[in-house]
Write a protein that holds these residues in place. Structure first.
Motif, PDB file in Angstrom:
ATOM      1  N   VAL A   1      10.415   0.474  -0.147  1.00 37.02           N
ATOM      2  CA  VAL A   1      11.775   0.883   0.210  1.00 37.02           C
ATOM      3  C   VAL A   1      11.875   1.302   1.668  1.00 37.02           C
ATOM      4  O   VAL A   1      12.971   1.466   2.194  1.00 37.02           O
ATOM      5  N   GLU A   2      10.764   1.456   2.329  1.00 38.43           N
ATOM      6  CA  GLU A   2      10.763   1.837   3.747  1.00 38.43           C
ATOM      7  C   GLU A   2      10.823   0.626   4.671  1.00 38.43           C
ATOM      8  O   GLU A   2      11.654   0.562   5.560  1.00 38.43           O
ATOM      9  N   CYS A   3       9.943  -0.347   4.460  1.00 37.80           N
ATOM     10  CA  CYS A   3       9.892  -1.488   5.389  1.00 37.80           C
ATOM     11  C   CYS A   3      10.476  -2.773   4.808  1.00 37.80           C
ATOM     12  O   CYS A   3      10.782  -3.689   5.557  1.00 37.80           O
ATOM     13  N   GLY A   4      10.608  -2.870   3.486  1.00 35.74           N
ATOM     14  CA  GLY A   4      11.218  -4.044   2.858  1.00 35.74           C
ATOM     15  C   GLY A   4      10.492  -5.351   3.096  1.00 35.74           C
ATOM     16  O   GLY A   4      11.112  -6.407   3.153  1.00 35.74           O
ATOM     17  N   THR A   5       9.167  -5.320   3.183  1.00 36.56           N
ATOM     18  CA  THR A   5       8.412  -6.541   3.498  1.00 36.56           C
ATOM     19  C   THR A   5       8.456  -7.597   2.407  1.00 36.56           C
ATOM     20  O   THR A   5       8.264  -8.763   2.677  1.00 36.56           O
TER      21      THR A   5
ATOM     22  N   GLU B   1      13.568 -12.110  -2.800  1.00 41.71           N
ATOM     23  CA  GLU B   1      12.654 -12.740  -3.742  1.00 41.71           C
ATOM     24  C   GLU B   1      11.267 -12.922  -3.142  1.00 41.71           C
ATOM     25  O   GLU B   1      10.357 -13.381  -3.830  1.00 41.71           O
ATOM     26  N   ALA B   2      11.096 -12.595  -1.869  1.00 44.91           N
ATOM     27  CA  ALA B   2       9.824 -12.833  -1.190  1.00 44.91           C
ATOM     28  C   ALA B   2       8.683 -12.119  -1.899  1.00 44.91           C
ATOM     29  O   ALA B   2       8.782 -10.955  -2.256  1.00 44.91           O
ATOM     30  N   VAL B   3       7.595 -12.845  -2.107  1.00 45.25           N
ATOM     31  CA  VAL B   3       6.399 -12.286  -2.726  1.00 45.25           C
ATOM     32  C   VAL B   3       5.262 -12.399  -1.720  1.00 45.25           C
ATOM     33  O   VAL B   3       5.033 -13.458  -1.153  1.00 45.25           O
ATOM     34  N   ILE B   4       4.571 -11.295  -1.502  1.00 45.02           N
ATOM     35  CA  ILE B   4       3.430 -11.284  -0.599  1.00 45.02           C
ATOM     36  C   ILE B   4       2.202 -11.684  -1.419  1.00 45.02           C
ATOM     37  O   ILE B   4       1.759 -10.942  -2.278  1.00 45.02           O
ATOM     38  N   LEU B   5       1.684 -12.867  -1.173  1.00 43.63           N
ATOM     39  CA  LEU B   5       0.570 -13.361  -1.979  1.00 43.63           C
ATOM     40  C   LEU B   5      -0.778 -13.275  -1.287  1.00 43.63           C
ATOM     41  O   LEU B   5      -1.809 -13.298  -1.932  1.00 43.63           O
ATOM     42  N   ASP B   6      -0.775 -13.177   0.024  1.00 38.34           N
ATOM     43  CA  ASP B   6      -2.038 -13.259   0.744  1.00 38.34           C
ATOM     44  C   ASP B   6      -2.858 -11.976   0.701  1.00 38.34           C
ATOM     45  O   ASP B   6      -4.039 -11.996   0.989  1.00 38.34           O
ATOM     46  N   GLN B   7      -2.251 -10.865   0.331  1.00 39.23           N
ATOM     47  CA  GLN B   7      -2.989  -9.607   0.324  1.00 39.23           C
ATOM     48  C   GLN B   7      -2.378  -8.669  -0.717  1.00 39.23           C
ATOM     49  O   GLN B   7      -1.198  -8.353  -0.651  1.00 39.23           O
ATOM     50  N   PRO B   8      -3.174  -8.226  -1.675  1.00 33.37           N
ATOM     51  CA  PRO B   8      -2.627  -7.281  -2.656  1.00 33.37           C
ATOM     52  C   PRO B   8      -2.677  -5.857  -2.119  1.00 33.37           C
ATOM     53  O   PRO B   8      -3.390  -5.553  -1.164  1.00 33.37           O
ATOM     54  N   LEU B   9      -1.914  -5.002  -2.738  1.00 29.97           N
ATOM     55  CA  LEU B   9      -2.071  -3.570  -2.535  1.00 29.97           C
ATOM     56  C   LEU B   9      -2.932  -3.092  -3.696  1.00 29.97           C
ATOM     57  O   LEU B   9      -2.849  -3.633  -4.799  1.00 29.97           O
ATOM     58  N   TYR B  10      -3.750  -2.108  -3.473  1.00 27.37           N
ATOM     59  CA  TYR B  10      -4.628  -1.610  -4.523  1.00 27.37           C
ATOM     60  C   TYR B  10      -4.072  -0.316  -5.090  1.00 27.37           C
ATOM     61  O   TYR B  10      -3.745   0.611  -4.346  1.00 27.37           O
ATOM     62  N   ALA B  11      -3.963  -0.265  -6.412  1.00 27.54           N
ATOM     63  CA  ALA B  11      -3.532   0.962  -7.075  1.00 27.54           C
ATOM     64  C   ALA B  11      -4.642   1.995  -6.954  1.00 27.54           C
ATOM     65  O   ALA B  11      -5.825   1.669  -6.954  1.00 27.54           O
ATOM     66  N   GLN B  12      -4.232   3.230  -6.831  1.00 28.61           N
ATOM     67  CA  GLN B  12      -5.169   4.335  -6.846  1.00 28.61           C
ATOM     68  C   GLN B  12      -4.516   5.484  -7.606  1.00 28.61           C
ATOM     69  O   GLN B  12      -3.300   5.480  -7.813  1.00 28.61           O
ATOM     70  N   ILE B  13      -5.302   6.416  -8.032  1.00 29.07           N
ATOM     71  CA  ILE B  13      -4.736   7.614  -8.646  1.00 29.07           C
ATOM     72  C   ILE B  13      -4.901   8.732  -7.644  1.00 29.07           C
ATOM     73  O   ILE B  13      -6.003   8.999  -7.154  1.00 29.07           O
ATOM     74  N   ASN B  14      -3.788   9.355  -7.305  1.00 28.40           N
ATOM     75  CA  ASN B  14      -3.752  10.436  -6.335  1.00 28.40           C
ATOM     76  C   ASN B  14      -3.091  11.640  -7.004  1.00 28.40           C
ATOM     77  O   ASN B  14      -1.914  11.575  -7.361  1.00 28.40           O
ATOM     78  N   HIS B  15      -3.871  12.672  -7.215  1.00 29.34           N
ATOM     79  CA  HIS B  15      -3.368  13.905  -7.845  1.00 29.34           C
ATOM     80  C   HIS B  15      -2.642  13.615  -9.157  1.00 29.34           C
ATOM     81  O   HIS B  15      -1.593  14.178  -9.433  1.00 29.34           O
ATOM     82  N   GLY B  16      -3.214  12.705  -9.945  1.00 30.52           N
ATOM     83  CA  GLY B  16      -2.673  12.414 -11.262  1.00 30.52           C
ATOM     84  C   GLY B  16      -1.515  11.442 -11.299  1.00 30.52           C
ATOM     85  O   GLY B  16      -0.824  11.348 -12.310  1.00 30.52           O
ATOM     86  N   ARG B  17      -1.307  10.694 -10.218  1.00 26.47           N
ATOM     87  CA  ARG B  17      -0.223   9.702 -10.171  1.00 26.47           C
ATOM     88  C   ARG B  17      -0.794   8.368  -9.724  1.00 26.47           C
ATOM     89  O   ARG B  17      -1.565   8.306  -8.774  1.00 26.47           O
ATOM     90  N   TRP B  18      -0.375   7.286 -10.405  1.00 25.76           N
ATOM     91  CA  TRP B  18      -0.734   5.953  -9.919  1.00 25.76           C
ATOM     92  C   TRP B  18       0.112   5.682  -8.686  1.00 25.76           C
ATOM     93  O   TRP B  18       1.344   5.768  -8.747  1.00 25.76           O
ATOM     94  N   VAL B  19      -0.501   5.383  -7.559  1.00 22.44           N
ATOM     95  CA  VAL B  19       0.235   5.086  -6.336  1.00 22.44           C
ATOM     96  C   VAL B  19      -0.334   3.841  -5.668  1.00 22.44           C
ATOM     97  O   VAL B  19      -1.477   3.455  -5.897  1.00 22.44           O
ATOM     98  N   ALA B  20       0.496   3.236  -4.827  1.00 19.65           N
ATOM     99  CA  ALA B  20       0.059   2.141  -3.961  1.00 19.65           C
ATOM    100  C   ALA B  20       0.596   2.439  -2.572  1.00 19.65           C
ATOM    101  O   ALA B  20       1.722   2.925  -2.424  1.00 19.65           O
ATOM    102  N   ASN B  21      -0.225   2.173  -1.582  1.00 14.49           N
ATOM    103  CA  ASN B  21       0.158   2.402  -0.185  1.00 14.49           C
ATOM    104  C   ASN B  21       0.526   1.076   0.460  1.00 14.49           C
ATOM    105  O   ASN B  21      -0.262   0.137   0.447  1.00 14.49           O
ATOM    106  N   CYS B  22       1.709   1.038   1.052  1.00 12.27           N
ATOM    107  CA  CYS B  22       2.151  -0.148   1.769  1.00 12.27           C
ATOM    108  C   CYS B  22       1.443  -0.211   3.128  1.00 12.27           C
ATOM    109  O   CYS B  22       0.935   0.800   3.621  1.00 12.27           O
TER     110      CYS B  22
END
Length: 134
Positions: free
Chosen positions: A86-90, A47-68
């Motif tokens: 799904v990689e680090c589970g932060t 249930e952990a929510v990371i509130l102190d820093q958002p990830l920014y959506a970007q469009i990369n080659h026609g896909r909405w992505v976010a980088n962890c």
């Protein structure tokens, strides 16, 4: 011409499952289910929510992505602006989208898929963002 890819149109159940199998899942959770199917392992979700820093959506080659922060990335969607890596589970990251998602998508639709790229104006990782010289 197809539009910009969002999580709910990308993370679909594999052919051996009914096509509507994940319909009750929010799009951010579908990414987890998709990864679990392909890796053949369950991913512990908290249930952990990371509130102190958002990830920014970007469009990369026609896909909405976010980088962890772990350098993994997922396809995301403005209809469920969060991501569980799904990689680090932060934890559940909040993903920041532009105020007018439709306008951003519309301005890219006439471009070839490889050129459909956009960065959030507040994203410090934007390679086109002006830097202050000291």
């Amino acid at each position: 011409m197809p539009g910009i890819t969002r999580a709910e149109g990308f993370y679909l159940p594999p052919p051996h499952l009914p096509a509507n199998r994940w319909d009750a899942e929010p799009p951010a959770m579908r990414a987890v289910r998709w990864y679990e199917e392909r890796s053949q392992r369950r991913i512990p979700i908290g249930e952990a929510v990371i509130l102190d820093q958002p990830l920014y959506a970007q469009i990369n080659h026609g896909r909405w992505v976010a980088n962890c922060i772990c350098l993994s990335a997922q396809i995301v969607t403005p209809t469920d602006p969060r991501m569980w890596c799904v990689e680090c589970g932060t934890g559940w990251w909040q993903v920041k989208f532009p105020a007018d998602v439709d306008a951003v998508e519309q301005q890219l639709l006439d471009l070839p898929a490889a050129e459909r790229n956009w960065w959030h104006t507040e994203d410090p990782e934007d390679p086109m963002r002006p830097t202050l010289e000291v």
